[in-house]
Design a protein around this motif. Structure first.
Motif, PDB file in Angstrom:
ATOM      1  N   LYS A   3       0.538  -1.173   0.221  1.00 53.07           N
ATOM      2  CA  LYS A   3       0.304  -0.008  -0.274  1.00 53.07           C
ATOM      3  C   LYS A   3       0.328   1.612   0.324  1.00 53.07           C
ATOM      4  O   LYS A   3       2.285   1.437   0.358  1.00 53.07           O
ATOM      5  CB  LYS A   3      -1.548   0.060   0.962  1.00 53.07           C
ATOM      6  CG  LYS A   3       0.047  -0.385   2.449  1.00 53.07           C
ATOM      7  CD  LYS A   3      -0.800  -0.158   3.697  1.00 53.07           C
ATOM      8  CE  LYS A   3      -0.262   0.302   5.320  1.00 53.07           C
ATOM      9  NZ  LYS A   3      -1.046   0.215   6.121  1.00 53.07           N
ATOM     10  N   TYR A   4       0.742   2.295  -0.489  1.00 54.44           N
ATOM     11  CA  TYR A   4       0.880   3.364  -0.794  1.00 54.44           C
ATOM     12  C   TYR A   4       1.140   4.428   0.610  1.00 54.44           C
ATOM     13  O   TYR A   4      -0.331   3.905   1.280  1.00 54.44           O
ATOM     14  CB  TYR A   4       0.739   4.505  -1.487  1.00 54.44           C
ATOM     15  CG  TYR A   4       1.812   4.232  -2.563  1.00 54.44           C
ATOM     16  CD1 TYR A   4       2.704   4.732  -2.923  1.00 54.44           C
ATOM     17  CD2 TYR A   4       0.492   2.756  -4.075  1.00 54.44           C
ATOM     18  CE1 TYR A   4       3.791   4.007  -4.824  1.00 54.44           C
ATOM     19  CE2 TYR A   4       0.629   2.329  -5.247  1.00 54.44           C
ATOM     20  CZ  TYR A   4       2.449   2.835  -5.087  1.00 54.44           C
ATOM     21  OH  TYR A   4       3.097   2.540  -5.872  1.00 54.44           O
ATOM     22  N   THR A   5       1.533   4.934   1.620  1.00 55.33           N
ATOM     23  CA  THR A   5       1.659   5.895   2.378  1.00 55.33           C
ATOM     24  C   THR A   5       2.136   6.633   2.839  1.00 55.33           C
ATOM     25  O   THR A   5       3.621   7.261   2.043  1.00 55.33           O
ATOM     26  CB  THR A   5       2.099   4.869   4.214  1.00 55.33           C
ATOM     27  OG1 THR A   5       1.278   5.444   5.165  1.00 55.33           O
ATOM     28  CG2 THR A   5       3.602   4.443   4.263  1.00 55.33           C
ATOM     29  N   GLU A   6       1.983   8.704   2.731  1.00 58.29           N
ATOM     30  CA  GLU A   6       2.145   9.030   3.054  1.00 58.29           C
ATOM     31  C   GLU A   6       3.154   9.667   4.827  1.00 58.29           C
ATOM     32  O   GLU A   6       2.113   9.479   5.412  1.00 58.29           O
ATOM     33  CB  GLU A   6       1.190  10.418   2.640  1.00 58.29           C
ATOM     34  CG  GLU A   6       1.071  10.585   1.435  1.00 58.29           C
ATOM     35  CD  GLU A   6       0.049  12.146   0.468  1.00 58.29           C
ATOM     36  OE1 GLU A   6      -0.148  12.664   1.513  1.00 58.29           O
ATOM     37  OE2 GLU A   6      -0.182  11.764  -0.627  1.00 58.29           O
ATOM     38  N   ILE A   7       4.106  10.261   4.674  1.00 63.37           N
ATOM     39  CA  ILE A   7       5.429  10.447   5.721  1.00 63.37           C
ATOM     40  C   ILE A   7       5.388  12.496   5.671  1.00 63.37           C
ATOM     41  O   ILE A   7       5.877  12.488   4.729  1.00 63.37           O
ATOM     42  CB  ILE A   7       6.165   9.491   5.935  1.00 63.37           C
ATOM     43  CG1 ILE A   7       5.809   8.454   6.214  1.00 63.37           C
ATOM     44  CG2 ILE A   7       7.069   9.992   7.095  1.00 63.37           C
ATOM     45  CD1 ILE A   7       7.498   7.250   5.967  1.00 63.37           C
ATOM     46  N   THR A  25       6.561   9.914  -0.118  1.00 61.41           N
ATOM     47  CA  THR A  25       5.205   8.511  -0.477  1.00 61.41           C
ATOM     48  C   THR A  25       6.309   7.086  -0.594  1.00 61.41           C
ATOM     49  O   THR A  25       6.941   7.248  -1.113  1.00 61.41           O
ATOM     50  CB  THR A  25       4.239   8.793  -1.667  1.00 61.41           C
ATOM     51  OG1 THR A  25       3.913  10.225  -1.171  1.00 61.41           O
ATOM     52  CG2 THR A  25       3.332   8.346  -1.353  1.00 61.41           C
ATOM     53  N   LYS A  27       6.207   3.213  -0.868  1.00 62.74           N
ATOM     54  CA  LYS A  27       5.097   1.790  -0.779  1.00 62.74           C
ATOM     55  C   LYS A  27       5.687   0.767  -0.464  1.00 62.74           C
ATOM     56  O   LYS A  27       6.831   0.599  -0.167  1.00 62.74           O
ATOM     57  CB  LYS A  27       5.550   1.289  -2.072  1.00 62.74           C
ATOM     58  CG  LYS A  27       4.072  -0.114  -2.780  1.00 62.74           C
ATOM     59  CD  LYS A  27       4.374   0.353  -4.373  1.00 62.74           C
ATOM     60  CE  LYS A  27       5.453  -0.210  -4.852  1.00 62.74           C
ATOM     61  NZ  LYS A  27       5.721  -0.782  -6.167  1.00 62.74           N
ATOM     62  N   ASP A  30       1.453  -3.748   3.462  1.00 62.56           N
ATOM     63  CA  ASP A  30      -0.458  -3.544   4.328  1.00 62.56           C
ATOM     64  C   ASP A  30      -0.412  -4.868   5.792  1.00 62.56           C
ATOM     65  O   ASP A  30      -1.260  -4.465   5.924  1.00 62.56           O
ATOM     66  CB  ASP A  30      -0.902  -3.985   3.148  1.00 62.56           C
ATOM     67  CG  ASP A  30      -1.624  -5.348   2.318  1.00 62.56           C
ATOM     68  OD1 ASP A  30      -0.131  -6.294   2.804  1.00 62.56           O
ATOM     69  OD2 ASP A  30      -2.307  -5.898   2.266  1.00 62.56           O
ATOM     70  N   ASN A 118      10.314  -0.869   4.660  1.00 61.93           N
ATOM     71  CA  ASN A 118       9.199  -1.089   5.687  1.00 61.93           C
ATOM     72  C   ASN A 118      10.455  -0.795   6.824  1.00 61.93           C
ATOM     73  O   ASN A 118       9.398  -0.133   8.224  1.00 61.93           O
ATOM     74  CB  ASN A 118       8.737  -2.167   6.123  1.00 61.93           C
ATOM     75  CG  ASN A 118       8.079  -2.995   4.453  1.00 61.93           C
ATOM     76  OD1 ASN A 118       6.935  -2.271   4.339  1.00 61.93           O
ATOM     77  ND2 ASN A 118       8.133  -4.225   3.841  1.00 61.93           N
ATOM     78  N   TYR A 121      10.109   3.197   7.271  1.00 57.49           N
ATOM     79  CA  TYR A 121       8.176   3.665   7.695  1.00 57.49           C
ATOM     80  C   TYR A 121       8.231   3.699   9.526  1.00 57.49           C
ATOM     81  O   TYR A 121       8.020   4.140  10.575  1.00 57.49           O
ATOM     82  CB  TYR A 121       7.135   2.873   6.703  1.00 57.49           C
ATOM     83  CG  TYR A 121       5.402   3.591   7.840  1.00 57.49           C
ATOM     84  CD1 TYR A 121       5.358   4.367   6.928  1.00 57.49           C
ATOM     85  CD2 TYR A 121       5.384   2.067   8.363  1.00 57.49           C
ATOM     86  CE1 TYR A 121       4.466   4.277   7.754  1.00 57.49           C
ATOM     87  CE2 TYR A 121       4.170   2.558   8.326  1.00 57.49           C
ATOM     88  CZ  TYR A 121       3.388   3.875   9.012  1.00 57.49           C
ATOM     89  OH  TYR A 121       2.058   3.781   8.914  1.00 57.49           O
ATOM     90  N   ARG A 124       9.963   6.275  11.620  1.00 56.89           N
ATOM     91  CA  ARG A 124       9.491   7.437  11.587  1.00 56.89           C
ATOM     92  C   ARG A 124       9.724   8.507  12.527  1.00 56.89           C
ATOM     93  O   ARG A 124      10.018   9.520  11.897  1.00 56.89           O
ATOM     94  CB  ARG A 124       8.247   7.886  10.432  1.00 56.89           C
ATOM     95  CG  ARG A 124       6.953   6.885  11.680  1.00 56.89           C
ATOM     96  CD  ARG A 124       5.894   6.784  10.688  1.00 56.89           C
ATOM     97  NE  ARG A 124       4.911   6.280  11.561  1.00 56.89           N
ATOM     98  CZ  ARG A 124       4.853   5.387  11.819  1.00 56.89           C
ATOM     99  NH1 ARG A 124       5.120   4.260  11.673  1.00 56.89           N
ATOM    100  NH2 ARG A 124       3.416   4.839  12.317  1.00 56.89           N
TER     101      ARG A 124
END
Length: 216
Positions: A3-7, A25, A27, A30, A118, A121, A124
């Protein structure tokens, strides 16, 4: 599945004040189980590739000499002997000794990049983004670097710090090499082991752009 996620990272200056934000952004996996599997596989690959596997002993067939029978089979009163290279003899071969071995394991580039994303993210909340970290000093000085880290709320004595820059500055490298708990790498050298070991990350804004572009 991914999935795509924004930080959204706050950009911190040398005095630990916020001076804007930076968005990337990524990937990522999930599910936690899939993320752990990808990181474990990439870490195993990196650790195995570091193993040399050079330990090597010679069996009796590889030891030089010993082609002639030392003495005749019967009539001497001594035990039978067929070769001076027998493992029972001094200078002979080794029984069940280590042999050179390759430990490398294959991993797809996409799997490795997914594991890196991963981890980025996951770290973060332990990441500090700064502008031009390469240019904070104009001469080698470990003392100044320690002071700059303290201003960012970091201590090289209590935690392992990973600094990621777009390109290493020679003065920065010389200033950091005496600090055993601080590692300096370029964005193109990003690896699983360094990210896992790090308690805190300092990433230059240009390096963060490179990471977002390379590992998208």
């Amino acid at each position: 599945m991914v999935k795509y996620t924004e930080i959204f990272y706050p950009i911190i200056d040398s005095k630990n004040n916020e001076e804007g934000t930076h968005q990337i952004t990524l990937k990522i996996s999930d599910s936690t189980k899939q993320a752990l599997y990808s990181v474990h596989k990439a870490l195993t690959n990196q650790l195995n590739n570091k193993r040399q596997g050079n330990a090597h002993t010679k069996t009796r067939s590889k030891v030089r000499g010993g082609g002639r029978k030392p003495w005749k089979q019967k009539g001497t009163g001594r035990a039978r002997a067929g070769s001076t290279r027998s493992p029972l003899w001094k200078g002979g071969g080794v029984i069940f000794g280590p042999l050179s071995k390759k430990y490398t394991k294959k991993i797809n580039i996409k799997e490795k990049r997914l594991a890196l994303r991963n981890l980025i993210y996951n770290k973060r909340d332990k990441t500090i983004i700064t502008n031009n970290f390469n240019k904070i000093i104009n001469k080698p000085s470990t003392k100044i670097i320690i002071k700059e880290l303290n201003l960012l709320g970091l201590s090289s004595q209590n935690e392992y710090i990973l600094i990621i820059v777009s390109k290493k500055d020679h003065n920065l490298y010389l200033s950091l090499r005496n600090l055993k708990n601080v590692e300096l790498i370029e964005s193109k050298q990003l690896n699983i082991l360094s990210l896992i070991r790090a308690n805190k990350l300092i990433i230059d804004t240009q390096a963060l752009k490179d990471i977002n572009k390379t590992y998208d």
